[in-house]
Scaffold this active site. Structure first.
Site, mmCIF file in Angstrom:
data_model
loop_
_atom_site.group_PDB
_atom_site.id
_atom_site.type_symbol
_atom_site.label_atom_id
_atom_site.label_comp_id
_atom_site.label_asym_id
_atom_site.label_seq_id
_atom_site.Cartn_x
_atom_site.Cartn_y
_atom_site.Cartn_z
ATOM 1 N N THR A 75 -1.237 -2.606 10.827
ATOM 2 C CA THR A 75 -1.658 -2.341 9.828
ATOM 3 C C THR A 75 -0.368 -3.821 8.507
ATOM 4 O O THR A 75 0.499 -2.951 8.021
ATOM 5 C CB THR A 75 -2.331 -1.516 9.025
ATOM 6 O OG1 THR A 75 -2.516 -1.571 7.493
ATOM 7 C CG2 THR A 75 -1.020 -0.253 8.761
ATOM 8 N N THR A 120 -5.747 11.744 0.051
ATOM 9 C CA THR A 120 -6.006 12.479 -1.850
ATOM 10 C C THR A 120 -4.970 12.086 -2.953
ATOM 11 O O THR A 120 -4.402 11.343 -2.459
ATOM 12 C CB THR A 120 -5.426 13.624 -0.807
ATOM 13 O OG1 THR A 120 -4.117 13.794 -1.149
ATOM 14 C CG2 THR A 120 -6.411 14.512 0.328
ATOM 15 N N THR A 167 0.778 -0.987 -0.196
ATOM 16 C CA THR A 167 0.419 0.074 -0.003
ATOM 17 C C THR A 167 1.142 1.416 0.097
ATOM 18 O O THR A 167 1.393 1.558 -1.427
ATOM 19 C CB THR A 167 -1.124 0.194 1.478
ATOM 20 O OG1 THR A 167 -0.040 -0.412 2.514
ATOM 21 C CG2 THR A 167 -1.947 -0.696 1.194
ATOM 22 N N ASN A 179 0.872 10.748 5.799
ATOM 23 C CA ASN A 179 -0.558 10.391 6.032
ATOM 24 C C ASN A 179 -1.629 11.425 5.901
ATOM 25 O O ASN A 179 -3.041 11.598 5.812
ATOM 26 C CB ASN A 179 -0.596 9.837 7.785
ATOM 27 C CG ASN A 179 0.062 9.058 8.372
ATOM 28 O OD1 ASN A 179 -0.705 7.452 8.459
ATOM 29 N ND2 ASN A 179 1.444 8.388 8.744
ATOM 30 N N LYS A 195 3.640 -6.962 4.204
ATOM 31 C CA LYS A 195 3.787 -5.735 4.120
ATOM 32 C C LYS A 195 3.035 -4.742 5.052
ATOM 33 O O LYS A 195 2.772 -5.111 5.811
ATOM 34 C CB LYS A 195 2.684 -5.441 2.920
ATOM 35 C CG LYS A 195 0.677 -6.045 3.059
ATOM 36 C CD LYS A 195 0.160 -5.324 4.195
ATOM 37 C CE LYS A 195 0.304 -3.777 3.563
ATOM 38 N NZ LYS A 195 -0.572 -2.382 3.966
ATOM 39 N N GLU A 232 7.089 4.821 7.199
ATOM 40 C CA GLU A 232 6.626 5.659 6.573
ATOM 41 C C GLU A 232 7.422 6.594 6.648
ATOM 42 O O GLU A 232 7.819 7.652 7.989
ATOM 43 C CB GLU A 232 5.358 6.150 6.882
ATOM 44 C CG GLU A 232 3.970 5.292 6.019
ATOM 45 C CD GLU A 232 2.967 5.114 6.382
ATOM 46 O OE1 GLU A 232 2.047 4.673 6.024
ATOM 47 O OE2 GLU A 232 2.578 5.899 7.369
#
Length: 424
Positions: A203, A424, A166, A419, A192, A290
Site C-alpha cells: 500500500t 475508528t 494516509t 491498525n 507514501k 507504523e
C-alpha cells in the site's frame, strides 16, 4: 516518530520541466487536510508504471492499466490519445472492493478532470489510497478537482508529498541531479506508505519524474528493474495491498542527449540516479513504518540465485517474532535462524540448504556459525548492537555468488494500536 528520516526541505526538491503539481483539501476522510493531488504532464513525455500483484486490486489500478494500454496501442495504430497527460490521486479512500460502482467512480473522476484540463479521458491515470470496501465520496472528490488544477505549479513537490499521505507520520520526497555530456538531468520524486507494506508492491504510492529524454520501451524496462531493486525490497508488515503503484515520468525537456538503449551515453548515470531516488523513497516508507522504532537492513550473501537471497531476507524481515525481538532490543539468534530455516517453503532450491555452512552477523559481529552460536559471541556485544536505532543483519550462505538486500522495521505496541484504531 520515523527512524532517522530527515525532514523535507521544499527548496531542495528541484522542479522538473514539463511537470506541474496541484492539490486540494476535499475532506474525503479528514477535514482540513490535503487529500487530492493532480500532476500535469507535458506533451511528449514517456510514462511507465508498475502495479500491485494483489488479485483483489483496486478499481483505479485496473483503469490505470487500461489507460496505459490505450496509449501504447495508440502509438502503433494512430489515434487521439498521444500520451499520458495527468495523474490524479486521492487519499482517505482506496476505492478497492467496490465492484462496478468503484470502476464507474474511477472513470468519472477521469472524465471530470479531462473536461477541466481539456485532455482525453484515456490520458489520465487515477490513483486512490485509504480504507478498503468503502465507496468514494464523489461529490467531495469532484468538487476538489478544479481547486487542485487551479493550484498547479512547478514547485509543489513538498505539498504533493503531504497530499498523498494516509497513516504516514512524515511526507517523503527526494531530488537529485546528474550530468550527461555537460548537461544537467534532474530527478525528483515522492512516495507514501507506512503500513500494509510488502514486495510485489504494497500500500504505497511512488511518483518519480525526470527531465531526461528516454524512449517509452526503455523506460518500461528501467521502471520494472528499479521497482525490483527498491519498492519490491521493503516490508513493514508482510501484507500486500490492493492499490500500490509506482510511476516514472520522463519529460524529455533536458538538453542532454536522448537515451534509447542501455548502451547509450548517459544511460547508467540516469538509471543510477533514478534508482537512488527510488531506494531513498522506499526506505523512507520503512523508516516511517507504523509504530517503527528501528530500521533494519537484511543482506543475504552467497546464494545460488537472487531469488534465494531475497526469499531468506524477507523470511527474516517479515517474521513477527524477529520484528518484536528487534523492538525489545533482544539479540534473539534463535528467531533469526528459525526464519532462515523455514524460508525453503517459499523457494524450492533452498530445500538443500546446509545450515552448518551459513554464518549470521549482527552488524559486523559474528553471532552464529556451524549450525549454532559462534564460540566467540558474547551476549552483551549483541545487546549493544540491538540497542541501536539502525541494525544490520547479514547472512552468508556459502553456496553461491548472488546476494540481495531488503529493508524492514520492528513491530512495536504502536503498530497494533494504529491498525486496531484505523477505521475508528
Amino acid at each position: 516518530m520515523p527512524v532517522n528520516l530527515p525532514e523535507i526541505v521544499p527548496a531542495s526538491l528541484t522542479p522538473i520541466q514539463g511537470i506541474r503539481l496541484g492539490w486540494a483539501e476535499s475532506n474525503i476522510k479528514t477535514q482540513n487536510r490535503k487529500d487530492l493531488l493532480v500532476i500535469e504532464i507535458c506533451d511528449g513525455s514517456a510514462v511507465s508504471g508498475v502495479f500491485t500483484q494483489n488479485r483483489f486490486c483496486a478499481a483505479p489500478v485496473t483503469l490505470c492499466k487500461k489507460h496505459l494500454d490505450a496509449v501504447k496501442n495508440n502509438a502503433t495504430t494512430g489515434g487521439n490519445v498521444s500520451g499520458i497527460k495527468a495523474l490524479v490521486v486521492n487519499t482517505g479512500n482506496a476505492n478497492a472492493g467496490t465492484g462496478e460502482q468503484g470502476m464507474l467512480d474511477a472513470l468519472t473522476t477521469c472524465q471530470h478532470l479531462a473536461e477541466i484540463m481539456a485532455i482525453p479521458v484515456e490520458s489520465i491515470l487515477p490513483f486512490s489510497t485509504g480504507v478498503i470496501l468503502e465507496h468514494l465520496p464523489m461529490d467531495k472528490l469532484l468538487a476538489g478537482l478544479p481547486l487542485a488544477v487551479t493550484n498547479l505549479t512547478t514547485d509543489n513537490w513538498a505539498d504533493a508529498a503531504s497530499a498523498i499521505m494516509t497513516t504516514d507520520i512524515a511526507p517523503k520526497a527526494y531530488a537529485t541531479q546528474v550530468k550527461v555530456g555537460g548537461e544537467s538531468i534532474n530527478i525528483t520524486g515522492i512516495s507514501k506508505g507506512a503500513g500494509m507494506i510488502h514486495p510485489n508492491m504494497a500500500t504505497m504510492l511512488g511518483y518519480v519524474a525526470t527531465d531526461a529524454n528516454i524512449t517509452q520501451s526503455l523506460l518500461d524496462s528501467m521502471t520494472k528493474e528499479i521497482a525490483d531493486l527498491s519498492f519490491n525490497c521493503i516490508s513493514v508488515d508482510g501484507d500486500t495491498s490492493t492499490n500500490d503503484s509506482f510511476i516514472v515520468i520522463a519529460t524529455g525537456k533536458s538538453n542532454a542527449v536522448a537515451i534509447t538503449s542501455p548502451n547509450d551515453k548517459g544511460y547508467q548515470e540516469v538509471f543510477d540516479a533514478l534508482l537512488e531516488t527510488s531506494q531513498y523513497l522506499a526506505k523512507a516508507i520503512v523508516r516511517d513504518g507504523e509504530g517503527a522504532t528501528k530500521f533494519i537492513t537484511v543482506t543475504v550473501k552467497g546464494a545460488l540465485s537472487i531469488d534465494e537471497a531475497k526469499t531468506i531476507g524477507f523470511s527474516i524481515g517479515k517474521s513477527p517474532l524477529v520484528k518484536t525481538a528487534m523492538f525489545a532490543s533482544d539479540p534473539n539468534l534463535g528467531r533469526v535462524l528459525a526464519a532462515i530455516g523455514y524460508a525453503s517453503r517459499e523457494c524450492d532450491s533452498l530445500a538443500d540448504l546446509d545450515t552448518n555452512q551459513l554464518e549470521l552477523y549482527f552488524g559486523g559481529l559474528l553471532v552464529a556459525e556451524k549450525g549454532g552460536r559462534a564460540a566467540s559471541y558474547k551476549e552483551d556485544e549483541g545487546q549493544a548492537i540491538m540497542n541501536e536505532a539502525e541494525i544490520d543483519i547479514t547472512v552468508q550462505l556459502h553456496r553461491g555468488n548472488e546476494e540481495s538486500t531488503i529493508w524492514t522495521c520492528d513491530f512495536s505496541y504502536d503498530y497494533v494500536k494504529i491498525n486496531a484504531e484505523y477505521r475508528t
